[in-house]
Design a protein around this motif. Structure first.
Motif, short mmCIF file in Angstrom:
data_model
loop_
_atom_site.label_atom_id
_atom_site.label_comp_id
_atom_site.label_asym_id
_atom_site.label_seq_id
_atom_site.Cartn_x
_atom_site.Cartn_y
_atom_site.Cartn_z
N LEU A 133 0.81 -1.21 0.00
CA LEU A 133 0.00 0.00 0.00
C LEU A 133 0.85 1.27 0.00
O LEU A 133 0.35 2.34 -0.32
CB LEU A 133 -0.96 0.01 1.19
CG LEU A 133 -2.10 -1.00 1.12
CD1 LEU A 133 -2.89 -1.01 2.43
CD2 LEU A 133 -3.01 -0.72 -0.04
N SER A 134 2.12 1.15 0.33
CA SER A 134 2.98 2.33 0.30
C SER A 134 3.59 2.55 -1.09
O SER A 134 4.20 3.59 -1.33
CB SER A 134 4.09 2.21 1.35
OG SER A 134 4.96 1.15 1.00
N LEU A 135 3.40 1.59 -2.01
CA LEU A 135 3.88 1.78 -3.38
C LEU A 135 3.03 2.82 -4.10
O LEU A 135 1.85 2.99 -3.78
CB LEU A 135 3.80 0.45 -4.14
CG LEU A 135 4.78 -0.63 -3.73
CD1 LEU A 135 4.46 -1.92 -4.48
CD2 LEU A 135 6.20 -0.21 -3.99
N PRO A 136 3.60 3.48 -5.09
CA PRO A 136 2.80 4.43 -5.88
C PRO A 136 1.66 3.71 -6.58
O PRO A 136 1.79 2.55 -6.99
CB PRO A 136 3.79 5.00 -6.89
CG PRO A 136 5.14 4.71 -6.35
CD PRO A 136 5.01 3.49 -5.51
N LEU A 137 0.55 4.40 -6.74
CA LEU A 137 -0.62 3.81 -7.36
C LEU A 137 -0.33 3.37 -8.79
O LEU A 137 -0.81 2.32 -9.23
CB LEU A 137 -1.80 4.79 -7.33
CG LEU A 137 -3.11 4.28 -7.89
CD1 LEU A 137 -3.57 3.02 -7.15
CD2 LEU A 137 -4.17 5.34 -7.82
N TRP A 138 0.47 4.14 -9.52
CA TRP A 138 0.76 3.76 -10.90
C TRP A 138 1.51 2.43 -10.96
O TRP A 138 1.32 1.65 -11.88
CB TRP A 138 1.51 4.86 -11.65
CG TRP A 138 2.86 5.21 -11.09
CD1 TRP A 138 3.15 6.24 -10.25
CD2 TRP A 138 4.09 4.54 -11.35
NE1 TRP A 138 4.48 6.24 -9.96
CE2 TRP A 138 5.09 5.22 -10.62
CE3 TRP A 138 4.46 3.45 -12.12
CZ2 TRP A 138 6.42 4.83 -10.63
CZ3 TRP A 138 5.80 3.06 -12.13
CH2 TRP A 138 6.76 3.75 -11.40
#
Length: 127
Positions: free
Chosen positions: A101-106
């Protein structure tokens, strides 16, 4: 409308054309592939937006998936967290889901779109 400009719709194949379009039997696109292309387009758009924001702010601030989820529907994020910690494992939430969940949405959309794209690949087996 369109008379004299060659814009009239025709269903007849062009002279000399070959392939499925010539016979009128155009295969339908796989729904997984169509969905994956839409997701990949959204990932590309978000990547461009993050890149532009980075150029303006002069530092990387990729929009985290969890942050966006907490803005759009915070109660569901809390419910998922409580469910995973209570019924599955607290370690699953802390060691796997929270870093995802801390990864970028893209990046998340790029991974999901890629998985769906290759899952929708048809085998090239002759009948």
């Amino acid at each position: 409308m369109g008379q004299g400009y060659g814009l009239e719709a025709t269903s007849a194949p062009l002279p000399g054309s070959t392939g499925p379009a010539a016979s009128g039997n155009i295969p339908a696109m796989n729904p997984l592939r169509v969905t994956s292309l839409a997701i990949l387009a959204a990932a590309a758009l978000l990547l461009v937006l993050d890149a532009l924001e980075t150029l303006v702010a002069a530092n990387w601030n990729g929009m985290a998936t969890g942050y966006l989820w907490s803005i759009i529907w915070p109660s569901s994020l809390t419910a998922v967290k409580r469910f995973v910690e209570a019924n599955i494992s607290m370690a699953l939430w802390q060691r796997i889901l929270l870093p995802l969940l801390s990864l970028p949405l893209w990046a998340m959309l790029l991974a999901l779109g890629g998985i769906l794209f290759f899952a929708g690949k048809k085998d090239d087996v002759a009948p």
